[in-house]
Design a protein around this motif. Structure first.
Motif, PDB file in Angstrom:
ATOM      1  N   LEU A 102      79.164  55.618  39.428  1.00  4.59           N
ATOM      2  CA  LEU A 102      78.985  55.048  38.090  1.00  4.59           C
ATOM      3  C   LEU A 102      77.935  55.788  37.278  1.00  4.59           C
ATOM      4  O   LEU A 102      77.709  55.460  36.127  1.00  4.59           O
ATOM      5  CB  LEU A 102      78.664  53.554  38.181  1.00  4.59           C
TER       6      LEU A 102
ATOM      7  N   HIS B 242      85.429  51.569  33.741  1.00  2.00           N
ATOM      8  CA  HIS B 242      84.334  51.976  32.852  1.00  2.00           C
ATOM      9  C   HIS B 242      84.801  52.901  31.739  1.00  2.00           C
ATOM     10  O   HIS B 242      84.270  52.855  30.635  1.00  2.00           O
ATOM     11  CB  HIS B 242      83.191  52.554  33.678  1.00  2.00           C
TER      12      HIS B 242
ATOM     13  N   HIS C 191      87.206  51.926  39.650  1.00  2.00           N
ATOM     14  CA  HIS C 191      85.938  51.755  38.928  1.00  2.00           C
ATOM     15  C   HIS C 191      85.841  52.713  37.749  1.00  2.00           C
ATOM     16  O   HIS C 191      85.379  52.325  36.669  1.00  2.00           O
ATOM     17  CB  HIS C 191      84.747  51.921  39.879  1.00  2.00           C
TER      18      HIS C 191
ATOM     19  N   GLU D 112      85.891  43.536  36.450  1.00  2.00           N
ATOM     20  CA  GLU D 112      85.434  44.631  37.296  1.00  2.00           C
ATOM     21  C   GLU D 112      86.228  44.635  38.599  1.00  2.00           C
ATOM     22  O   GLU D 112      86.484  43.584  39.178  1.00  2.00           O
ATOM     23  CB  GLU D 112      83.937  44.491  37.587  1.00  2.00           C
TER      24      GLU D 112
ATOM     25  N   VAL E 289      77.201  54.741  32.967  1.00  3.66           N
ATOM     26  CA  VAL E 289      77.140  53.280  32.970  1.00  3.66           C
ATOM     27  C   VAL E 289      75.675  52.847  33.123  1.00  3.66           C
ATOM     28  O   VAL E 289      74.952  53.414  33.930  1.00  3.66           O
ATOM     29  CB  VAL E 289      77.975  52.731  34.153  1.00  3.66           C
TER      30      VAL E 289
ATOM     31  N   ARG F 178      86.198  50.696  29.055  1.00  5.43           N
ATOM     32  CA  ARG F 178      85.215  49.994  28.212  1.00  5.43           C
ATOM     33  C   ARG F 178      84.568  50.928  27.211  1.00  5.43           C
ATOM     34  O   ARG F 178      84.082  50.486  26.178  1.00  5.43           O
ATOM     35  CB  ARG F 178      84.121  49.399  29.096  1.00  5.43           C
TER      36      ARG F 178
END
Ligand SMILES: [Zn+2]
Length: 161
Positions: A114, A157, A153, A27, A119, A160
């Motif tokens: 986020l 994300h 950020h 992260e 997320v 992922r």
């Protein structure tokens, strides 16, 4: 409390460290511990990809400083960070008596960014440092660098998902 121009290089370094974390699959958070005279004492980035989710770069400086600095040196030091301390790190910072915190992006900003990629909520509530450690002087956010942190950020994300 304002962020002084002379402090921007430390904050840029935090963003670089966050980018390094991202490159290594972690992260994107980075932090720098700076003594009262401006000397960089320690720097690190997030290492939670190891599986230990307490390995935040704002937590390590607290423990580092407790082992190596006098109370007066800790009080005069500043922790610069790409993202505002979480409650765990804010508590550690306050317990060891470190001085100011200067962050690029606030916890509130991070939480709002986020929500975009969907997320899941973190297991610890998102609270400002002032809620956890009211005696710690805090400065931030820094809009001209916060956009870079946001992009890191979102890349993490998206990568992922
Ligand atoms: Zn933390």
């Amino acid at each position: 409390m304002v962020v002084r121009d002379g402090e921007l290089p430390y904050l840029r370094r935090c963003v670089e460290l966050a980018a390094e974390a991202l490159e290594s699959g972690d992260e994107p958070f980075g932090s720098v511990l700076v003594a009262g005279d401006g000397t960089v004492l320690a720097e690190d980035h997030n290492r939670v990809a190891s599986g230990d989710r307490t390995r935040h770069p704002e937590f390590e400086p607290a423990r580092w400083s407790a082992a190596r600095m006098t109370p007066a040196e800790r009080a005069a030091a500043t922790v610069y960070t790409s993202g505002e301390h979480c409650p765990m790190c804010a508590a550690a910072h306050a317990w060891v008596g470190l001085g100011r915190i200067v962050y690029v992006a606030s916890s509130e900003q991070l939480a709002s960014w986020l929500t975009e990629p969907g997320v899941p909520a973190p297991p610890v509530r998102t609270l400002p440092v002032a809620e956890i450690a009211p005696g710690v002087a805090v400065a931030g956010p820094v809009p001209r660098l916060a956009e870079e942190v946001k992009e890191l950020h979102l890349r993490f994300h998206r990568g992922r998902g």
